[in-house]
Design an enzyme around this catalytic site. Structure first.
Site, PDB file in Angstrom:
ATOM      1  N   PHE A   1      90.580  60.023 144.660  1.00 15.01           N
ATOM      2  CA  PHE A   1      91.187  61.258 144.158  1.00 15.01           C
ATOM      3  C   PHE A   1      92.131  60.916 143.012  1.00 15.01           C
ATOM      4  CE2 PHE A   1      91.749  65.751 145.770  1.00 15.01           C
ATOM      5  CZ  PHE A   1      90.438  65.923 146.171  1.00 15.01           C
TER       6      PHE A   1
ATOM      7  N   GLN B   1     101.665  73.346 138.906  1.00 11.96           N
ATOM      8  CA  GLN B   1     100.510  72.483 138.636  1.00 11.96           C
ATOM      9  C   GLN B   1      99.307  73.250 138.098  1.00 11.96           C
ATOM     10  OE1 GLN B   1      98.275  70.266 141.984  1.00 11.96           O
ATOM     11  NE2 GLN B   1      99.109  68.681 140.655  1.00 11.96           N
TER      12      GLN B   1
ATOM     13  N   HIS C   1      95.407  72.746 137.558  1.00 11.49           N
ATOM     14  CA  HIS C   1      94.283  71.891 137.965  1.00 11.49           C
ATOM     15  C   HIS C   1      93.297  71.891 136.807  1.00 11.49           C
ATOM     16  CE1 HIS C   1      90.862  70.350 140.149  1.00 11.49           C
ATOM     17  NE2 HIS C   1      91.565  70.222 141.256  1.00 11.49           N
TER      18      HIS C   1
ATOM     19  N   LEU D   1      88.024  77.145 141.961  1.00 12.66           N
ATOM     20  CA  LEU D   1      88.220  75.716 141.761  1.00 12.66           C
ATOM     21  C   LEU D   1      86.932  74.923 141.950  1.00 12.66           C
ATOM     22  CD1 LEU D   1      90.522  73.469 141.601  1.00 12.66           C
ATOM     23  CD2 LEU D   1      90.177  73.288 144.058  1.00 12.66           C
TER      24      LEU D   1
ATOM     25  N   GLU E   1      88.637  68.300 142.817  1.00 11.76           N
ATOM     26  CA  GLU E   1      88.780  66.983 142.211  1.00 11.76           C
ATOM     27  C   GLU E   1      87.757  66.013 142.817  1.00 11.76           C
ATOM     28  OE1 GLU E   1      92.840  66.104 140.949  1.00 11.76           O
ATOM     29  OE2 GLU E   1      92.751  64.550 142.469  1.00 11.76           O
TER      30      GLU E   1
ATOM     31  N   ARG F   1      96.634  65.154 137.664  1.00 15.48           N
ATOM     32  CA  ARG F   1      96.272  66.480 137.152  1.00 15.48           C
ATOM     33  C   ARG F   1      97.085  66.905 135.944  1.00 15.48           C
ATOM     34  NH1 ARG F   1      95.539  69.359 143.067  1.00 15.48           N
ATOM     35  NH2 ARG F   1      93.632  68.214 143.516  1.00 15.48           N
TER      36      ARG F   1
ATOM     37  N   HIS G   1      97.355  76.161 139.941  1.00 12.48           N
ATOM     38  CA  HIS G   1      96.803  75.770 141.232  1.00 12.48           C
ATOM     39  C   HIS G   1      97.843  75.654 142.338  1.00 12.48           C
ATOM     40  CE1 HIS G   1      93.967  73.921 143.911  1.00 12.48           C
ATOM     41  NE2 HIS G   1      94.610  72.787 143.979  1.00 12.48           N
TER      42      HIS G   1
ATOM     43  N   ARG H   1     102.149  67.056 141.950  1.00  9.90           N
ATOM     44  CA  ARG H   1     101.564  66.653 143.233  1.00  9.90           C
ATOM     45  C   ARG H   1     100.255  65.915 143.001  1.00  9.90           C
ATOM     46  NH1 ARG H   1      97.539  68.839 146.786  1.00  9.90           N
ATOM     47  NH2 ARG H   1      97.237  70.657 145.451  1.00  9.90           N
TER      48      ARG H   1
END
Ligand SMILES: Cc1cc2nc3c(=O)[nH]c(=O)nc-3n(C[C@H](O)[C@H](O)[C@H](O)COP(=O)(O)OP(=O)(O)OC[C@H]3O[C@@H](n4cnc5c(N)ncnc54)[C@H](O)[C@@H]3O)c2cc1C
Length: 600
Positions: free
Chosen positions: A117, A231, A233, A243, A246, A286, A354, A389
């Site tokens: 990730f 955030q 994404h 979405l 990831e 991100r 996100h 994050r």
């Protein structure tokens, strides 16, 4: 007004709320838990999570690695004592889910499998195909229903916390089916009401994520912490904001611009490794990926569509078998919503709001400064996410800190004497009167939808991927005006049953309050860190801003800001390096230290 008495009231039945409820029920079955949720638990946003949950399990990984990735990923704004606690408990919580029946995807040897990730230098994301959130939530939900002490109040919309003598004593909620206002009297309260992505116009977040829990705590006197960190994404579907996890890039998907060029190598994330790739590039964090998109857009390298500029996520080289096994939901989403089957075509994507790194200020026990009030999950800021994050840390955070919030609330409930019933009920009636007054507002022609749209578009303009003094000031001004206009919105629907007009107004009030904390906190932070990037202050400034922002409620006025030192235990702030640059720095460090690299 109906009155329900419980020992602990929990607002929110997503991952964090359910985990808190189970912890209380296991700790002390004699404690009565009221689990209040504006939707059925399985409709909470946790269900939408695709990619997975992080926790160290592989032999080549270590807790130290998870710690370092998380702290650097958060651009050193994380509280390191909270991160230490988090990474240590993470594997235990994921194994606990396994024991409760979570069907983690397996390795050929039968162990829980992991996938790479973003921002994690070693793969440690446990997954259940690409429906991880669904399986996690289902596991928690089916576990929770075995406890008689947990009583559910589904489709109850919580509006206010009740405080008496400095102690949190309950929650007021509207039963949506009947319009009945209900006072939940409790000895302690946990807020687990999720994030607030809906304050922005283009988001992956479900419609329920309107920041109600954050606003409730804020109005009750708990500051909202680090709200400027929002955030984006990098891979949302244009138009819908749905979405593409990831996990697409974790499994090997690549991002290319209009010329088919893997542009991330130009933004400190390269070089593009030979296949299979494990580091940086598309697996950078991100914030960096979304910022790289913005630069490509400025250079004219993106692809215009009716729903904004895009780049392409190419997964064709993964092959149909792997896509069907690991990313079946992604194939379904891209085919249904874009008409692009990732097995045969690249899929257009663009950055999308996100996740809120900020939230209700808590300590590492998930306790807020108000006695008897706890918060966990996306609505809270503990803070393990800092300025950015890392993907897959949030689902684990729900488990680790949801459990802690539950245990803390149980402890308070056990040792608290009963409150002053008359005072609590009087405050409940005040909250009831406020709701009734909303339904009686005179029609002054102001429209809820117009104010909501103006709020979300000004936030995107002023507090988007890149920010400036002028754009943020304009946003702060517009939001202050919108708060002035809000009292002119009337509730046209006068019925009691599922009055979505009334719910919409309550959600808008919450969103305006939360939005203002985002813009005002962002304007005051004169540096660039993680997801908060300023064109007028391009550098991180540890001297002035290695600090959490606290935004405190001041009624109709803008929030008042103060600052709190970040907790540093073992990682001093350094440059965030990914890909080849990180390897070079590590090699240099080894060279400088003759002891390094030798067998222990
Ligand atoms: C599309 C998507 C994919 C994601 N994928 C991942 C991933 O792969 N890995 C990862 O780590 N993170 C992921 N995230 C982030 C993560 O899923 C969320 O941060 C997390 O699930 C939030 O859980 P929660 O329990 O805090 O809140 P939620 O699951 O949002 O639940 C909130 C609860 O609060 C209740 N509630 C809200 N307001 C009120 C009110 N006024 N009254 C009563 N009840 C109320 C709701 O009914 C709901 O039950 C993803 C997020 C999205 C949007």
């Amino acid at each position: 007004m109906e009155i329900v008495s419980a020992d602990v009231a929990i607002v929110g039945a997503g991952g964090a709320g359910l985990r808190a409820a189970i912890a209380i029920a296991q700790e002390d079955p004699s404690l009565k838990v009221a689990l209040i949720s504006k939707v059925y638990p399985m409709r909470s946003h946790t269900v939408a999570a695709e990619g997975g949950a992080a926790g160290v399990i592989r032999a080549e990984d270590s807790l130290e690695n998870h710690f370092n990735d998380t702290v650097a990923g958060g651009d050193w704004l994380t509280d390191q004592d909270a991160v230490e606690l988090f990474i240590e408990d993470a594997p235990r919580q994921l194994i606990q889910l396994e024991h409760w029946g979570c069907p983690w995807s397996r390795t050929p040897e039968g162990q829980p499998n992991t996938r790479p990730f973003g921002g994690m230098k070693i793969e440690r994301t446990w997954f259940a195909a690409d429906k991880s959130g669904f399986h996690i939530l289902h596991t928690l939900f089916q576990t929770s229903i075995q406890f008689e002490s947990i009583q559910r109040f589904d489709e109850f919309y919580a509006t206010d916390l009740i405080l008496d003598d400095g102690q949190c004593r309950g929650v007021v909620a509207i039963e949506m089916r009947t319009g009945q206002i209900t006072l939940f009297k409790a000895k302690s309260v946990v807020i687990a009401a999720g994030g607030a992505g809906k304050i922005f116009p283009f988001t992956t977040n479900g419609a329920i994520k309107t920041g109600d829990g954050m606003a409730m705590a804020y109005r009750a006197g708990v500051p909202l912490k680090d709200m400027e960190f929002v955030q984006y994404h990098p891979t949302g579907l244009p138009g819908t904001g749905i979405l593409l996890t990831e996990g697409c890039r974790g499994e090997g998907g690549i991002l290319v611009n209009k010329d088919g060029y893997r542009y991330l190598q130009d933004y400190g994330l390269g070089p593009p490794d030979p296949w299979p790739r494990k580091k940086a590039m598309e697996l950078g964090p991100r914030d960096r990926l979304s910022q790289a998109f913005w630069h490509e857009q400025q250079k004219g390298n993106t692809i215009p569509t009716a729903y904004g500029d895009t780049v392409l996520l190419d997964m064709r080289h993964l092959g149909e078998k792997k896509i069907n096994e690991r990313l079946p939901f992604v194939r379904d989403l891209a085919s249904s919503y874009m008409g692009k089957d990732p097995v045969h075509e690249p899929v257009p994507v663009r950055p999308v709001v996100h996740y809120m790194m900020g939230g209700i200020h808590t300590n590492i026990d998930a306790a807020t400064p108000v006695s008897g009030l706890f918060a966990a999950g996306e609505c809270a800021c503990v803070s393990i996410n800092g300025a950015n994050r890392l993907g897959s840390n949030s689902l684990t955070e729900l488990l680790v800190f949801g459990r802690r919030a539950g245990l803390g609330a149980a402890e308070v409930a056990r040792r608290s004497a009963a409150g002053n019933d008359a005072a609590v009920e009087a405050k409940g009636r005040e909250a009831e009167a406020r709701i009734v007054a909303l339904t009686q507002r005179e029609d002054k022609g102001e429209s809820l939808a117009t104010v909501r749209d103006a709020m979300s578009s000004t936030l995107e303009e002023g507090a988007g991927i890149y920010r400036t003094e002028a754009s943020m000031k304009a946003t702060c001004d517009v939001l202050a005006q919108l708060r002035q206009r809000e009292p002119d919105i009337c509730v046209k629907d006068k019925s009691k049953v599922f009055n979505t007009d009334l719910m919409g107004l309550l959600e808008l009030q919450a969103m305006l309050q939360v939005a203002q904390t985002v813009a005002v906190s962002a304007l005051a932070r004169q540096e660039s860190r993680g997801s908060h990037q300023r064109l007028d202050f391009e550098k991180r400034d540890d001297e002035r801003y290695l600090k959490h922002t606290l935004a405190a409620y001041r009624g109709a006025e803008e929030p008042e800001l103060s600052y709190l030192d970040v907790v540093i235990t073992k990682s001093q702030p350094a440059e965030r390096l990914y890909g080849g640059a990180a390897d070079a720095a590590a090699a240099k460090k080894k060279g400088d230290d003759p002891g390094a690299g030798k067998a222990a």
